[in-house]
Design a protein around this motif. Structure first.
Motif, PDB file in Angstrom:
ATOM      1  N   PHE A  77       0.819  -1.218   0.000  1.00 50.14           N
ATOM      2  CA  PHE A  77       0.000   0.000   0.000  1.00 50.14           C
ATOM      3  C   PHE A  77       0.851   1.266   0.000  1.00 50.14           C
ATOM      4  O   PHE A  77       0.316   2.360   0.200  1.00 50.14           O
ATOM      5  CB  PHE A  77      -0.953  -0.001   1.189  1.00 50.14           C
ATOM      6  CG  PHE A  77      -2.042  -1.024   1.069  1.00 50.14           C
ATOM      7  CD1 PHE A  77      -3.056  -0.868   0.131  1.00 50.14           C
ATOM      8  CD2 PHE A  77      -2.045  -2.151   1.861  1.00 50.14           C
ATOM      9  CE1 PHE A  77      -4.060  -1.805   0.001  1.00 50.14           C
ATOM     10  CE2 PHE A  77      -3.045  -3.098   1.744  1.00 50.14           C
ATOM     11  CZ  PHE A  77      -4.049  -2.933   0.807  1.00 50.14           C
ATOM     12  N   ASN A  78       2.159   1.129  -0.211  1.00 47.82           N
ATOM     13  CA  ASN A  78       3.090   2.257  -0.286  1.00 47.82           C
ATOM     14  C   ASN A  78       2.996   3.132   0.969  1.00 47.82           C
ATOM     15  O   ASN A  78       2.795   4.345   0.902  1.00 47.82           O
ATOM     16  CB  ASN A  78       2.853   3.071  -1.556  1.00 47.82           C
ATOM     17  CG  ASN A  78       4.062   3.884  -1.930  1.00 47.82           C
ATOM     18  OD1 ASN A  78       5.089   3.819  -1.264  1.00 47.82           O
ATOM     19  ND2 ASN A  78       3.937   4.667  -2.990  1.00 47.82           N
ATOM     20  N   LEU A  79       3.169   2.478   2.113  1.00 48.42           N
ATOM     21  CA  LEU A  79       3.035   3.130   3.412  1.00 48.42           C
ATOM     22  C   LEU A  79       4.011   4.301   3.579  1.00 48.42           C
ATOM     23  O   LEU A  79       3.655   5.318   4.177  1.00 48.42           O
ATOM     24  CB  LEU A  79       3.239   2.108   4.532  1.00 48.42           C
ATOM     25  CG  LEU A  79       2.965   2.562   5.950  1.00 48.42           C
ATOM     26  CD1 LEU A  79       1.512   2.999   6.103  1.00 48.42           C
ATOM     27  CD2 LEU A  79       3.285   1.449   6.937  1.00 48.42           C
ATOM     28  N   HIS A  81       4.988   6.415   1.380  1.00 46.53           N
ATOM     29  CA  HIS A  81       4.394   7.577   0.715  1.00 46.53           C
ATOM     30  C   HIS A  81       3.166   8.076   1.484  1.00 46.53           C
ATOM     31  O   HIS A  81       2.995   9.290   1.657  1.00 46.53           O
ATOM     32  CB  HIS A  81       4.010   7.221  -0.718  1.00 46.53           C
ATOM     33  CG  HIS A  81       3.344   8.350  -1.452  1.00 46.53           C
ATOM     34  ND1 HIS A  81       4.040   9.482  -1.847  1.00 46.53           N
ATOM     35  CD2 HIS A  81       2.052   8.525  -1.830  1.00 46.53           C
ATOM     36  CE1 HIS A  81       3.183  10.306  -2.440  1.00 46.53           C
ATOM     37  NE2 HIS A  81       1.988   9.752  -2.451  1.00 46.53           N
ATOM     38  N   LEU A  82       2.327   7.150   1.939  1.00 44.28           N
ATOM     39  CA  LEU A  82       1.120   7.549   2.673  1.00 44.28           C
ATOM     40  C   LEU A  82       1.451   8.312   3.954  1.00 44.28           C
ATOM     41  O   LEU A  82       0.697   9.194   4.364  1.00 44.28           O
ATOM     42  CB  LEU A  82       0.263   6.330   3.009  1.00 44.28           C
ATOM     43  CG  LEU A  82      -0.409   5.628   1.840  1.00 44.28           C
ATOM     44  CD1 LEU A  82      -1.093   4.346   2.308  1.00 44.28           C
ATOM     45  CD2 LEU A  82      -1.425   6.555   1.177  1.00 44.28           C
ATOM     46  N   LEU A  83       2.582   7.963   4.585  1.00 41.77           N
ATOM     47  CA  LEU A  83       2.989   8.655   5.808  1.00 41.77           C
ATOM     48  C   LEU A  83       3.802   9.917   5.528  1.00 41.77           C
ATOM     49  O   LEU A  83       4.202  10.620   6.452  1.00 41.77           O
ATOM     50  CB  LEU A  83       3.804   7.704   6.697  1.00 41.77           C
ATOM     51  CG  LEU A  83       3.052   6.502   7.253  1.00 41.77           C
ATOM     52  CD1 LEU A  83       4.010   5.571   7.992  1.00 41.77           C
ATOM     53  CD2 LEU A  83       1.919   6.949   8.162  1.00 41.77           C
ATOM     54  N   GLY A  84       4.054  10.195   4.249  1.00 39.23           N
ATOM     55  CA  GLY A  84       4.817  11.384   3.885  1.00 39.23           C
ATOM     56  C   GLY A  84       6.294  11.257   4.193  1.00 39.23           C
ATOM     57  O   GLY A  84       6.959  12.258   4.465  1.00 39.23           O
ATOM     58  N   ASP A  86       8.642   9.952   2.123  1.00 40.68           N
ATOM     59  CA  ASP A  86       9.355   9.661   0.880  1.00 40.68           C
ATOM     60  C   ASP A  86      10.815  10.107   0.914  1.00 40.68           C
ATOM     61  O   ASP A  86      11.671   9.470   0.310  1.00 40.68           O
ATOM     62  CB  ASP A  86       8.665  10.345  -0.310  1.00 40.68           C
ATOM     63  CG  ASP A  86       7.293   9.763  -0.594  1.00 40.68           C
ATOM     64  OD1 ASP A  86       7.164   8.532  -0.522  1.00 40.68           O
ATOM     65  OD2 ASP A  86       6.375  10.547  -0.889  1.00 40.68           O
ATOM     66  N   THR A  97       9.941  -0.221   0.323  1.00 36.67           N
ATOM     67  CA  THR A  97       9.136   0.437  -0.704  1.00 36.67           C
ATOM     68  C   THR A  97       8.701  -0.508  -1.813  1.00 36.67           C
ATOM     69  O   THR A  97       7.985  -0.101  -2.715  1.00 36.67           O
ATOM     70  CB  THR A  97       9.927   1.594  -1.347  1.00 36.67           C
ATOM     71  OG1 THR A  97      11.149   1.076  -1.877  1.00 36.67           O
ATOM     72  CG2 THR A  97      10.230   2.689  -0.335  1.00 36.67           C
TER      73      THR A  97
END
Length: 134
Positions: A77-79, A81-84, A86, A97
């Motif tokens: 779920f690309n955690l 990125h979701l948590l900012g 990156d 990732t």
């Protein structure tokens, strides 16, 4: 739940860490790094917990597997990125990732190996029956 420092598991933790470090820095292949590395990562997490846990906790390999699988699902779920996160190199390494179902299979194999190891170790420590002979 009691806590204590287990020298055996702490020693295993250090050895596994050193092997993982060598794999991460020097190995660039298609088997040892992606597959054996994943098996060793769950062993590392297990030894870290067991180094401080006084009581034997039989379902611990299962819980380590669930934790590792959830991290892998977080990658799906690309955690990061979701948590900012990156731009955080540490978060990208720790959380990861790239999702790969084969990683979950490796985690399972590692945890199954840990379960078998603990089962055999427990069986070897059973006291022998004393039939009156010394």
């Amino acid at each position: 739940m009691k806590f204590r420092l287990s020298k055996g598991y702490l020693c295993a933790l250090v050895i596994i860490f050193l092997v993982l470090f060598v794999i991460a820095v020097f190995v660039r292949d298609g088997f040892i790094r992606p597959y054996l590395g994943d098996v060793l990562v769950v062993s590392f997490v297990y030894c870290f917990i067991r180094a401080f846990l006084a009581n034997e906790f039989y379902p611990l390999p299962l819980y380590v597997f669930i934790f590792a699988a959830m991290v892998e699902v977080g990658q799906y779920f690309n955690l990061v990125h979701l948590l900012g996160l990156d731009n955080s190199a540490i978060a990208r390494v720790v959380i990861g990732t790239h999702y790969d179902f084969k990683d979950i299979v490796c985690y399972f194999a590692g945890c199954a190996g840990l379960f078998l190891f603990e089962t055999v170790k427990r069986g070897c420590r059973r006291p022998r029956k004393n039939h009156g002979f010394y």
